[in-house]
Scaffold this active site. Sequence first.
Site, PDB file in Angstrom:
ATOM      1  N   HIS A 136      36.033 -14.216 -21.586  1.00  0.00           N
ATOM      2  CA  HIS A 136      36.394 -14.962 -20.372  1.00  0.00           C
ATOM      3  C   HIS A 136      37.425 -16.055 -20.636  1.00  0.00           C
ATOM      4  O   HIS A 136      38.376 -16.216 -19.870  1.00  0.00           O
ATOM      5  CB  HIS A 136      35.150 -15.599 -19.764  1.00  0.00           C
ATOM      6  CG  HIS A 136      34.185 -14.600 -19.227  1.00  0.00           C
ATOM      7  ND1 HIS A 136      34.528 -13.707 -18.232  1.00  0.00           N
ATOM      8  CD2 HIS A 136      32.905 -14.336 -19.532  1.00  0.00           C
ATOM      9  CE1 HIS A 136      33.477 -12.953 -17.963  1.00  0.00           C
ATOM     10  NE2 HIS A 136      32.491 -13.302 -18.739  1.00  0.00           N
ATOM     11  N   ASP A 157      34.853  -6.834 -16.717  1.00  0.00           N
ATOM     12  CA  ASP A 157      34.905  -8.305 -16.761  1.00  0.00           C
ATOM     13  C   ASP A 157      36.351  -8.806 -16.807  1.00  0.00           C
ATOM     14  O   ASP A 157      36.706  -9.786 -16.152  1.00  0.00           O
ATOM     15  CB  ASP A 157      34.187  -8.828 -18.013  1.00  0.00           C
ATOM     16  CG  ASP A 157      32.682  -8.863 -17.852  1.00  0.00           C
ATOM     17  OD1 ASP A 157      32.180  -8.808 -16.718  1.00  0.00           O
ATOM     18  OD2 ASP A 157      31.991  -8.943 -18.898  1.00  0.00           O
ATOM     19  N   HIS A 166      32.035  -9.967 -11.509  1.00  0.00           N
ATOM     20  CA  HIS A 166      31.767  -8.573 -11.122  1.00  0.00           C
ATOM     21  C   HIS A 166      32.188  -8.315  -9.675  1.00  0.00           C
ATOM     22  O   HIS A 166      32.773  -7.273  -9.368  1.00  0.00           O
ATOM     23  CB  HIS A 166      30.290  -8.232 -11.320  1.00  0.00           C
ATOM     24  CG  HIS A 166      29.840  -8.417 -12.734  1.00  0.00           C
ATOM     25  ND1 HIS A 166      28.528  -8.508 -13.097  1.00  0.00           N
ATOM     26  CD2 HIS A 166      30.555  -8.538 -13.888  1.00  0.00           C
ATOM     27  CE1 HIS A 166      28.438  -8.677 -14.409  1.00  0.00           C
ATOM     28  NE2 HIS A 166      29.657  -8.711 -14.909  1.00  0.00           N
ATOM     29  N   HIS A 209      32.158  -2.114 -19.639  1.00  0.00           N
ATOM     30  CA  HIS A 209      31.782  -3.344 -18.943  1.00  0.00           C
ATOM     31  C   HIS A 209      32.751  -4.476 -19.261  1.00  0.00           C
ATOM     32  O   HIS A 209      33.103  -5.276 -18.390  1.00  0.00           O
ATOM     33  CB  HIS A 209      30.349  -3.778 -19.250  1.00  0.00           C
ATOM     34  CG  HIS A 209      29.960  -4.959 -18.423  1.00  0.00           C
ATOM     35  ND1 HIS A 209      29.580  -4.839 -17.099  1.00  0.00           N
ATOM     36  CD2 HIS A 209      30.015  -6.289 -18.679  1.00  0.00           C
ATOM     37  CE1 HIS A 209      29.394  -6.046 -16.595  1.00  0.00           C
ATOM     38  NE2 HIS A 209      29.654  -6.945 -17.528  1.00  0.00           N
TER      39      HIS A 209
HETATM   40 ZN   LIG Z   1      30.127  -8.887 -16.971  1.00  0.00          ZN
END
Ligand SMILES: [Zn+2]
Length: 306
Positions: free
Chosen positions: A260, A237, A77, A233
């Site tokens: 991720h 990310d 973030h 969001h």
């Molecule tokens: Zn996040």
Amino acid sequence: MPFQTTIERPVATEGTGLHTAVKSHLRLVPAPADTGIVFRRVDLDGFEIEAHARNVARVSYATSLMKKGVFLCTIEHLLAALYSCGVDNVYVEIDALELPMLDGSAQPFVEMLNAAGIRRLRRRRRYLKIVRPLELVEGDRRIGIYPADEFRVRCFVDYPHPLVGRQEVELAVNRATFSHLLAPARTFGFVKKFIGLRAMGLIRGGSLDNAIVIADDRIMNGPLRFDDEFGRHKALDMIGDLALVGRPLLGRVEGHKAGHALHTQLVTRLLADPSLWIETTFETSAAPVEHSQPQGVTRAELHPSD
Ligand SMILES: [Zn+2]
């Protein structure tokens, strides 16, 4: 902005880590040109970990760095805010192994940068301009990066939950669009997965104050900040992970149910293959791009869930 930047003056915050529940103090300090974003573990004699793909630790739940056994997690973030606001060089002093979660969004970090001010340095920026596409596919998840004259992201999410479902966000990323359209979007989690994650030693610091908590039939701590806060969001990310390129990007990134692991794999593969990109300053080949860059809040196509 053809020149590198740093912040004008130091700024600080503190809070608790989402996964470790460890309290930390975080301070951003101006840094000279060509430093990049460098974390300093001030609890470990100032040990430095560069925010670069070569230091990525292989964990799935948050973006984490590891260098010579020193670990640092949940950096995405802050990195998203620094990268989108065009801060090229900064030292991030931190006295624990996880960044504070604050309200679960990047908004507090954007506010810190607003308070810090952004200073132009004399050295030119070196952009990574994509010239050939790269796509990674993993089952029904995929991510790709394609040539473009500005940094754009498109993010598609699909969760089998009636309150989330499919959401898609696309925008040109700059300080204005990020601050207004993505930064306030918070982390989210499902009550159903809570016990399993806790059993794995994760989300020990999770609370109704730092994440949207989704039960079977309702949001436990509404209202949402956007109807499609979840998709926004995830785009946030994704940007935080792309920051691990270590340089500003000229290219369009499309994520489809990526996470991720895929984001950071894309960065690693991209950097490993110099035939996919060229390095450029606005002074040279990309000069016209600078003038065509939209000002202020630019086009943001936001598609509500189906
Ligand atoms: Zn996040």
